[in-house]
Design a protein around this motif. Structure first.
Motif, PDB file in Angstrom:
ATOM      1  N   HIS A 131       0.857  -1.179   0.000  1.00 13.84           N
ATOM      2  CA  HIS A 131       0.000   0.000   0.000  1.00 13.84           C
ATOM      3  C   HIS A 131       0.901   1.239   0.000  1.00 13.84           C
ATOM      4  N   ALA A 132       0.523   2.261  -0.755  1.00 14.17           N
ATOM      5  CA  ALA A 132       1.288   3.510  -0.750  1.00 14.17           C
ATOM      6  C   ALA A 132       1.117   4.231   0.585  1.00 14.17           C
ATOM      7  N   ASP A 133      -0.091   4.183   1.140  1.00 14.88           N
ATOM      8  CA  ASP A 133      -0.363   4.784   2.441  1.00 14.88           C
ATOM      9  C   ASP A 133      -0.159   3.733   3.521  1.00 14.88           C
ATOM     10  N   GLU A 134       0.079   4.182   4.733  1.00 12.05           N
ATOM     11  CA  GLU A 134       0.309   3.267   5.841  1.00 12.05           C
ATOM     12  C   GLU A 134      -0.884   2.336   6.030  1.00 12.05           C
ATOM     13  N   CYS A 135      -0.585   1.078   6.225  1.00 12.73           N
ATOM     14  CA  CYS A 135      -1.600   0.074   6.529  1.00 12.73           C
ATOM     15  C   CYS A 135      -1.115  -0.689   7.762  1.00 12.73           C
ATOM     16  N   GLU A 136      -2.033  -1.351   8.418  1.00  8.12           N
ATOM     17  CA  GLU A 136      -1.686  -2.106   9.611  1.00  8.12           C
ATOM     18  C   GLU A 136      -1.081  -3.449   9.218  1.00  8.12           C
ATOM     19  N   ARG A 137       0.015  -3.807   9.873  1.00  9.99           N
ATOM     20  CA  ARG A 137       0.665  -5.095   9.603  1.00  9.99           C
ATOM     21  C   ARG A 137      -0.265  -6.233  10.011  1.00  9.99           C
ATOM     22  N   ALA A 138      -0.364  -7.231   9.169  1.00  8.78           N
ATOM     23  CA  ALA A 138      -1.139  -8.426   9.503  1.00  8.78           C
ATOM     24  C   ALA A 138      -0.488  -9.122  10.688  1.00  8.78           C
ATOM     25  N   ALA A 139      -1.304  -9.545  11.610  1.00  7.33           N
ATOM     26  CA  ALA A 139      -0.796 -10.302  12.755  1.00  7.33           C
ATOM     27  C   ALA A 139      -0.294 -11.656  12.273  1.00  7.33           C
ATOM     28  N   ASP A 140       0.758 -12.144  12.906  1.00  5.53           N
ATOM     29  CA  ASP A 140       1.224 -13.490  12.611  1.00  5.53           C
ATOM     30  C   ASP A 140       0.111 -14.457  12.998  1.00  5.53           C
TER      31      ASP A 140
END
Length: 155
Positions: free
Chosen positions: A76-85
Motif C-alpha cells: 500500500h502507498a499509504d500506511e496500513c496495519e501489519r497483519a498479525a502473525d
C-alpha cells in the motif's frame, strides 16, 4: 505443529512508504490499483481499486548470497496495519496455486522442498515441510512469476 504466516516488518515497510530506497537503491514506483492482483505484503490484503500502491524490489534475506532472490513486490502507498502473525491463510493469496519452498538456517534453498501447491493445501504443505529438521522457514511465492508473497514459520 502450528505454523504462522508472517508479513513484512513494519519498520521496513514504513521506510519504503516514506520514499526510502528499495533493495536496488531505487525510489519506490507509485501506481493506482485496478483492484486485480495487487497483494500488499504488509497487511496481507489486496490493494483495493483506486488506492495507491508501491512497486519495490525486495530481498527477503538478511544478506547477499547466491540464493538471496530479489524481486518485485507491492505495498500500500499509504500506511496500513501489519497483519498479525497467524495460522489463517492470508486473504491476499487469491490465486489458484503458489510455490511453497523451504530454506535452511543458512538462508539457502533446501533442494527438493519446492512445489507448486494448490492454495487450499499451502498450510498442510508448510506444516509437513516444517516438521523437517533441515528446513528453518518457508517462502510462499507466486507460481507464475516467483514473486515473494510471505514467509511461513513454526508458531
Amino acid at each position: 505443529m502450528s505454523i504462522q504466516f508472517k508479513a513484512l516488518p513494519t519498520e521496513a515497510v514504513r521506510a519504503l512508504q516514506r520514499g526510502g530506497p528499495d533493495a536496488y537503491g531505487l525510489t519506490p514506483e507509485h501506481r493506482i490499483s485496478d483492484g486485480d492482483g495487487v497483494p500488499c505484503r504488509h497487511c496481507l490484503k489486496n490493494v483495493a481499486e483506486g488506492e495507491g500502491y508501491l512497486i519495490v524490489a525486495y530481498r527477503p534475506f538478511p544478506e547477499l548470497q547466491p540464493y538471496a532472490e530479489t524481486g518485485p513486490i507491492f505495498l500500500h502507498a499509504d500506511e496500513c496495519e501489519r497483519a498479525a502473525d497467524g495460522e489463517a491463510l492470508p486473504e491476499m493469496l487469491a490465486s489458484s496455486d503458489y510455490i511453497v519452498r523451504g530454506y535452511g538456517k543458512d538462508d539457502r534453498i533446501v533442494y527438493g522442498s519446492g512445489a507448486v501447491t494448490p492454495t487450499g493445501d499451502i498450510a498442510a504443505r508448510a506444516t509437513t515441510l516444517l516438521e523437517r529438521d533441515d528446513i528453518a522457514y518457508i517462502h510462499d511465492r507466486s507460481a507464475r512469476n516467483n514473486c515473494y508473497q510471505c514467509r511461513i514459520e513454526r508458531a
